[in-house]
Design a protein around this motif. Structure first.
Motif, PDB file in Angstrom:
ATOM      1  N   ILE A  67     -56.887 -36.432 121.537  1.00 29.53           N
ATOM      2  CA  ILE A  67     -56.561 -35.088 121.055  1.00 29.53           C
ATOM      3  C   ILE A  67     -55.124 -35.001 120.561  1.00 29.53           C
ATOM      4  CG2 ILE A  67     -58.231 -33.991 122.604  1.00 29.53           C
ATOM      5  CD1 ILE A  67     -55.760 -33.063 124.293  1.00 29.53           C
ATOM      6  N   ASN A  68     -54.895 -34.037 119.663  1.00 25.91           N
ATOM      7  CA  ASN A  68     -53.554 -33.677 119.210  1.00 25.91           C
ATOM      8  C   ASN A  68     -53.034 -32.631 120.201  1.00 25.91           C
ATOM      9  OD1 ASN A  68     -51.277 -32.670 117.968  1.00 25.91           O
ATOM     10  ND2 ASN A  68     -52.206 -32.504 115.942  1.00 25.91           N
ATOM     11  N   LEU A  69     -52.017 -32.966 120.967  1.00 26.36           N
ATOM     12  CA  LEU A  69     -51.525 -32.064 122.004  1.00 26.36           C
ATOM     13  C   LEU A  69     -51.018 -30.741 121.436  1.00 26.36           C
ATOM     14  CD1 LEU A  69     -49.687 -34.640 124.284  1.00 26.36           C
ATOM     15  CD2 LEU A  69     -51.843 -33.456 124.770  1.00 26.36           C
ATOM     16  N   ASP A  70     -50.572 -30.742 120.188  1.00 30.49           N
ATOM     17  CA  ASP A  70     -50.111 -29.496 119.567  1.00 30.49           C
ATOM     18  C   ASP A  70     -51.258 -28.518 119.325  1.00 30.49           C
ATOM     19  OD1 ASP A  70     -47.466 -30.262 119.518  1.00 30.49           O
ATOM     20  OD2 ASP A  70     -47.551 -31.051 117.470  1.00 30.49           O
ATOM     21  N   GLU A  71     -52.498 -29.025 119.335  1.00 33.40           N
ATOM     22  CA  GLU A  71     -53.671 -28.193 119.077  1.00 33.40           C
ATOM     23  C   GLU A  71     -54.415 -27.816 120.356  1.00 33.40           C
ATOM     24  OE1 GLU A  71     -54.269 -26.982 116.018  1.00 33.40           O
ATOM     25  OE2 GLU A  71     -52.386 -28.000 115.532  1.00 33.40           O
ATOM     26  N   LEU A  72     -53.870 -28.203 121.510  1.00 32.12           N
ATOM     27  CA  LEU A  72     -54.492 -27.869 122.790  1.00 32.12           C
ATOM     28  C   LEU A  72     -54.184 -26.412 123.143  1.00 32.12           C
ATOM     29  CD1 LEU A  72     -54.456 -30.108 125.952  1.00 32.12           C
ATOM     30  CD2 LEU A  72     -54.044 -27.666 126.142  1.00 32.12           C
ATOM     31  N   GLN A  73     -55.234 -25.626 123.467  1.00 35.33           N
ATOM     32  CA  GLN A  73     -55.067 -24.212 123.774  1.00 35.33           C
ATOM     33  C   GLN A  73     -55.098 -23.933 125.285  1.00 35.33           C
ATOM     34  OE1 GLN A  73     -54.767 -21.665 121.144  1.00 35.33           O
ATOM     35  NE2 GLN A  73     -54.291 -23.600 120.120  1.00 35.33           N
ATOM     36  N   ARG A  74     -56.013 -24.560 126.000  1.00 36.18           N
ATOM     37  CA  ARG A  74     -56.153 -24.297 127.445  1.00 36.18           C
ATOM     38  C   ARG A  74     -56.628 -25.554 128.162  1.00 36.18           C
ATOM     39  NH1 ARG A  74     -60.163 -19.656 128.777  1.00 36.18           N
ATOM     40  NH2 ARG A  74     -59.202 -19.883 130.841  1.00 36.18           N
ATOM     41  N   TYR A  75     -56.255 -25.656 129.423  1.00 35.11           N
ATOM     42  CA  TYR A  75     -56.811 -26.694 130.292  1.00 35.11           C
ATOM     43  C   TYR A  75     -57.564 -25.995 131.422  1.00 35.11           C
ATOM     44  CZ  TYR A  75     -57.239 -30.065 134.067  1.00 35.11           C
ATOM     45  OH  TYR A  75     -57.745 -30.841 135.075  1.00 35.11           O
ATOM     46  N   ILE A  76     -58.812 -26.372 131.642  1.00 34.15           N
ATOM     47  CA  ILE A  76     -59.653 -25.788 132.685  1.00 34.15           C
ATOM     48  C   ILE A  76     -59.796 -26.812 133.804  1.00 34.15           C
ATOM     49  CG2 ILE A  76     -61.838 -24.663 133.215  1.00 34.15           C
ATOM     50  CD1 ILE A  76     -60.168 -23.278 131.008  1.00 34.15           C
ATOM     51  N   ARG A  77     -59.420 -26.408 135.020  1.00 31.97           N
ATOM     52  CA  ARG A  77     -59.457 -27.327 136.146  1.00 31.97           C
ATOM     53  C   ARG A  77     -60.880 -27.734 136.507  1.00 31.97           C
ATOM     54  NH1 ARG A  77     -54.533 -27.385 138.781  1.00 31.97           N
ATOM     55  NH2 ARG A  77     -53.129 -25.647 138.295  1.00 31.97           N
ATOM     56  N   GLY A  78     -61.007 -28.873 137.147  1.00 31.81           N
ATOM     57  CA  GLY A  78     -62.292 -29.377 137.608  1.00 31.81           C
ATOM     58  C   GLY A  78     -62.082 -30.778 138.125  1.00 31.81           C
ATOM     59  N   GLU A  79     -63.153 -31.542 138.325  1.00 36.53           N
ATOM     60  CA  GLU A  79     -63.012 -32.922 138.798  1.00 36.53           C
ATOM     61  C   GLU A  79     -62.084 -33.689 137.861  1.00 36.53           C
ATOM     62  OE1 GLU A  79     -65.758 -36.786 139.962  1.00 36.53           O
ATOM     63  OE2 GLU A  79     -66.697 -34.845 139.598  1.00 36.53           O
ATOM     64  N   GLY A  80     -62.365 -33.575 136.588  1.00 36.77           N
ATOM     65  CA  GLY A  80     -61.443 -34.072 135.573  1.00 36.77           C
ATOM     66  C   GLY A  80     -60.960 -32.879 134.769  1.00 36.77           C
ATOM     67  N   GLY A  81     -61.874 -31.924 134.654  1.00 37.58           N
ATOM     68  CA  GLY A  81     -61.592 -30.724 133.891  1.00 37.58           C
ATOM     69  C   GLY A  81     -61.926 -30.909 132.421  1.00 37.58           C
ATOM     70  N   TYR A  82     -61.556 -29.923 131.630  1.00 39.22           N
ATOM     71  CA  TYR A  82     -61.743 -30.037 130.185  1.00 39.22           C
ATOM     72  C   TYR A  82     -60.694 -29.176 129.495  1.00 39.22           C
ATOM     73  CZ  TYR A  82     -64.258 -25.540 130.546  1.00 39.22           C
ATOM     74  OH  TYR A  82     -64.604 -24.232 130.801  1.00 39.22           O
TER      75      TYR A  82
END
Length: 245
Positions: free
Chosen positions: A206-221
């Motif tokens: 992924i392009n980190l500049d285009e990341l909007q949210r991180y959702i927690r979980g075992e690895g998450g998404y």
């Protein structure tokens, strides 16, 4: 007949390549050969060939520095080099061809075959990308991505994410377009390393500049700017979170 020039500071490399071309690539005639970039520069300016075989590592002026001194490059280039990871990465970034020394016959024939299928305009664009990648120009960085019809030249900052598909990669752009690129995700990752991209899963870059949210979980998404959801593997979760700490 295709007119070729060889520039290489090692005499045995020039002689060997000339003999290989004569034996395995009969459509190519070597019209000149030079032991230094300095000597070859004037000839290229006055009598441009169809194809240049250019060594990279040379004293006084290397192959890349030679290109910077040419106001225009109306010929194709195939680089010849020993193992130099930085130089090879820059060349691959532009989708130009290179040959590792000692030069293999099959590799030589493949590189010449690619040259014969490309236009000078295409190669000029690729050389511009190469010079830009090497830091000679501070323009917006671009990458040449090989596709079924040839290659697409795009700014790296319009890439949102890349997804593996066996030996191919889907490159998703801000324009809404997706390119099927004939390179593995690992190869794309190597080319974009250091440009703000991160491998967060075996199949996703992924392009980190285009990341909007991180959702927690075992690895998450993560949620990207195009609203796509991309899984984060357990092994890459810490690496991702550390980039934001």
């Amino acid at each position: 007949m295709i007119k070729a020039v060889i520039i290489d500071d090692e005499e045995h490399c020039r002689e060997t390549l000339s003999m290989q071309l004569d034996k395995y690539c009969p459509d190519i005639t070597v019209v000149a050969s030079f032991p230094s970039a300095t000597e070859g520069l004037h000839y290229l300016q006055q009598t441009p060939p169809d194809l240049l075989f250019l060594d990279i590592e040379m004293p006084l002026m290397n192959g890349f520095e030679l290109l910077e001194k040419l106001p225009a490059i109306p010929f194709a280039i195939i680089f010849t080099t020993g193992y130099d990871m930085y130089a090879i990465k820059a060349i691959r970034f532009s989708a130009l061809d290179y040959l590792l020394k000692p030069i293999d016959r099959d590799d030589l024939q493949k590189a010449v075959g690619k040259f014969q299928r490309k236009s000078i305009a295409q190669m000029a664009q690729q050389i511009e990308i190469l010079v830009e990648k090497l830091g000679a120009k501070k323009a917006r960085q671009k990458i040449a991505l090989p596709t079924a019809h040839g290659f697409d030249v795009i700014p790296t900052d319009i890439i949102i994410r890349c997804e593996a598909d066996d030996n191919y990669t889907h490159v998703v752009l801000k324009t809404g377009k997706s390119l099927l690129v004939s390179r593995t995700l690992k190869e794309i990752e190597e080319l974009l390393a250091g440009d703000g991209f991160l491998r967060i899963h075996q199949s996703h870059l992924i392009n980190l500049d285009e990341l909007q949210r991180y959702i927690r979980g075992e690895g998450g998404y993560v949620i990207m700017s195009d609203n796509s959801s991309v899984p984060v593997s357990r092994s890459r979760k810490e690496v991702l979170l550390n980039r934001f700490n």
